[in-house]
Design a protein around this motif. Structure first.
Motif, PDB file in Angstrom:
ATOM      1  N   SER A  81      97.449  45.388 102.356  1.00 40.06           N
ATOM      2  CA  SER A  81      97.884  46.169 103.197  1.00 40.06           C
ATOM      3  C   SER A  81      99.127  46.838 103.161  1.00 40.06           C
ATOM      4  O   SER A  81     100.184  46.353 102.534  1.00 40.06           O
ATOM      5  N   THR A  83     100.922  47.961 106.561  1.00 42.66           N
ATOM      6  CA  THR A  83     101.184  48.479 108.025  1.00 42.66           C
ATOM      7  C   THR A  83     101.948  47.201 108.536  1.00 42.66           C
ATOM      8  O   THR A  83     102.108  47.052 109.759  1.00 42.66           O
ATOM      9  N   GLY A  85     101.116  44.282 108.900  1.00 39.65           N
ATOM     10  CA  GLY A  85      99.932  43.324 109.688  1.00 39.65           C
ATOM     11  C   GLY A  85     100.456  41.881 109.951  1.00 39.65           C
ATOM     12  O   GLY A  85     100.167  41.041 110.657  1.00 39.65           O
ATOM     13  N   THR A 152      89.504  42.677 106.490  1.00 39.51           N
ATOM     14  CA  THR A 152      88.791  43.954 107.212  1.00 39.51           C
ATOM     15  C   THR A 152      88.310  43.648 108.477  1.00 39.51           C
ATOM     16  O   THR A 152      88.578  44.894 109.429  1.00 39.51           O
ATOM     17  N   GLN A 155      91.552  44.376 110.258  1.00 42.00           N
ATOM     18  CA  GLN A 155      92.182  45.735 110.173  1.00 42.00           C
ATOM     19  C   GLN A 155      91.191  46.724 110.414  1.00 42.00           C
ATOM     20  O   GLN A 155      91.880  48.009 110.585  1.00 42.00           O
ATOM     21  N   THR A 208      94.035  43.029 114.526  1.00 41.35           N
ATOM     22  CA  THR A 208      95.250  42.622 113.502  1.00 41.35           C
ATOM     23  C   THR A 208      95.718  40.951 113.383  1.00 41.35           C
ATOM     24  O   THR A 208      96.771  40.854 113.226  1.00 41.35           O
ATOM     25  N   SER A 478      92.862  52.613 111.531  1.00 42.51           N
ATOM     26  CA  SER A 478      92.670  51.393 111.310  1.00 42.51           C
ATOM     27  C   SER A 478      93.647  50.897 110.715  1.00 42.51           C
ATOM     28  O   SER A 478      94.920  51.476 110.567  1.00 42.51           O
ATOM     29  N   GLN A 479      93.937  49.548 110.439  1.00 41.63           N
ATOM     30  CA  GLN A 479      94.975  48.912 109.973  1.00 41.63           C
ATOM     31  C   GLN A 479      96.308  49.101 110.694  1.00 41.63           C
ATOM     32  O   GLN A 479      97.280  49.424 110.203  1.00 41.63           O
TER      33      GLN A 479
END
Length: 519
Positions: A81, A83, A85, A152, A155, A208, A478-479
């Motif tokens: 990913s 971002t 998380g 998934t 996120q 998340t 998302s994410q």
């Protein structure tokens, strides 16, 4: 046995008693690898230890120790990913490496569901289900060779509905193990239905990891449709492409759409021989018959990806139905929607994606350039405005981009009532340990890249400007992680409910602090 770390005592003896000594990593290289994702988080602290649990019960015990000792806990899945998380938000953080929880626990062909460990990858699941003629009712991300089902669930997957998640096993901050949906029934419960009282499954989707640690996921299954038809269309302008996407979205015909700009069209031609052979093999295996697969593979081999080399904008369509005749008829019904605006070209891209849906090659550019995206999810009515604003931003910054050899592109995808727009940047920069681990031997070609902080700073600035642009257009994401504004973007009463939920489930704020803009 304890070790001093960030002013707190790292409870090594307690952790090793729970998961075993070889599953507690404290060396700096491991901590650096597990504490960073694809983006740059230079100011973030490193995790104090990486803990690799093998069960929900071990996770519960680790969380109880962490809470008692004042440590934060960040669950990490495939790690691809961008971002933040799972990137530590504060000192004294334990990283939960979830990858030992990768088992497929039950494939129920009769009731059409599958239960997997949170670290099961989408590719692993696909390979187990395909011989049975089944697939998850939710398509995993293109990074599904590494991306996990649990990741998934945490996120979200962009423009796709999360309804196929029926049940979750979740470990709460205090060590309680919760089962959602029909799996929560005390006697004879089975994870066949999400709908049983309040939607607890939905509560933990897209969190998340801030509300609990997902350890098992149950997904609805569907039969792989017998009929599938493909089309690729070249367009002279972005306005033409987005108009046709909107028309298709309003047609009522279920269709997966992928729109690509000139840069992505050119990069689609840069596929190595070995990669190409793997794709062709996948096409043969994914087709309804060997003969059909061979024909499709031959079409790719003849047309190649070079058909897109000089195409300004392209749209790639995949239409499924119960048999081939129905799929062909559905695609034929769509063709008038681009008549006069676009020109059909060989559908090598959608056919290849069907044959080999998962790839991790995209986390760097064709020449090993550093890559980072940013995205927004919109209703179809806002698509034209969104892409117009993106193009305007790129035009305003064209000189800075050119001066720093930063290339940009974007894709537009849709499989339902929403549209995901994803600009991305490519530039020469150092490629880090996460890239090395994910890319394997391919990384050797890119290991010589030098740090490029000037270009990186420009990318980080423009990426933030794009995120703010999307926020102004009312986009969702998302994410979300620690990157996109979420808590600060909510109406006050809505935010207060979210904060109440967080305090109830995680009163000490030890689960992924900073995610969703929460403590």
């Amino acid at each position: 046995m304890t070790a001093a770390s960030n002013g707190r005592e790292l409870p090594l003896l307690e952790l090793t008693k729970i998961v075993g000594a070889r599953h507690v990593l404290t060396d700096r290289a491991s901590r650096e690898l597990y504490s960073r994702d694809v983006y740059f988080w230079d100011e973030a602290p490193l995790a104090d230890a990486v803990v690799q649990p093998g069960s929900a019960q071990e996770i519960a015990a680790v969380l109880q120790v962490a809470r008692a000792r004042g440590f934060a806990v960040a669950p990490r899945g495939g790690g691809v990913s961008y971002t933040g998380g799972y990137v530590p938000a504060r000192a004294a953080t334990l990283m939960l490496d979830m990858l030992r929880l990768d088992h497929i626990h039950e494939i129920n062909s009769q009731d059409h569901y599958v239960t997997v460990g949170a670290a099961c990858t989408w590719q692993q699941l696909d390979e187990a289900l395909r011989p049975l003629g089944l697939r998850p009712a939710l398509k995993g991300p293109i990074s599904g060779s590494h991306a996990t089902v649990g990741g998934t669930a945490s996120q979200n997957t962009g423009s796709a509905s999360m309804a196929p998640f029926l049940s979750l096993e979740v470990v709460l901050a205090d060590g309680r193990i919760v089962h959602t949906g029909s799996a929560g029934i005390a006697h004879g419960g089975a994870p066949f239905s999400r709908c049983y009282g309040p939607d607890l499954t939905g509560l933990f989707l897209g969190d998340t990891g801030a509300f609990g640690v997902k350890t098992r996921c149950t997904l609805a299954l569907e039969m792989i449709p017998a009929g599938v038809a493909f089309a690729s269309v070249a367009f002279p302008t972005l306005a033409d492409l987005t108009e046709v996407m909107s028309r298709i979205g309003q047609s009522g015909i279920r269709c997966h759409m992928l729109g690509m700009d000139p840069v992505k069209n050119r990069s689609a031609t840069k596929v190595g021989v070995r990669e190409g052979l793997k794709t062709l093999a996948g096409v043969v295996q994914s087709a309804g018959s060997v003969l059909t697969g061979l024909r499709q593979a031959a079409a790719i081999a003849v047309a190649g990806q070079s058909v897109l080399a000089d195409v300004p904008w392209s749209l790639h369509l995949t239409v499924e139905n119960h048999d081939q005749v129905a799929a062909d008829h559905a695609l034929d019904a769509l063709r008038p929607l681009w008549a006069g605006r676009g020109q059909d070209v060989a559908p090598s891209v959608p056919v290849a994606l069907r044959g080999r849906p998962y790839s991790i090659r995209g986390i760097v550019g064709p020449q090993g350039e550093r890559w980072i995206p940013v995205h927004g999810i919109f209703p179809p009515s806002r698509l034209a405005q969104a892409v117009s604003d993106i193009e305007s931003l790129f035009r305003r910054h064209a000189q800075r981009l050119s001066a720093n050899n930063i290339e940009h592109s974007f894709i537009v995808t849709s499989s339902g009532p929403t549209v995901l727009v994803e600009p991305m940047f490519y530039w020469s920069d150092v490629v880090g340990p996460l890239h090395a681990r994910v890319l394997g031997a391919k990384f050797d070609r890119f290991a010589h890249h030098q740090a490029n902080p000037t270009a990186r700073a420009v990318v980080m600035e423009l990426r933030r400007e794009l995120a703010e642009l999307f926020r102004g257009l009312g986009a969702v994401h998302s994410q979300i992680g620690k990157y996109y504004l979420f808590a600060g973007n909510l109406q006050p009463d809505t935010l207060s409910v979210l904060q109440d939920i967080k305090r109830t489930l995680d009163p000490d704020a030890c689960l992924n602090p900073g995610n969703l803009g929460l403590p």
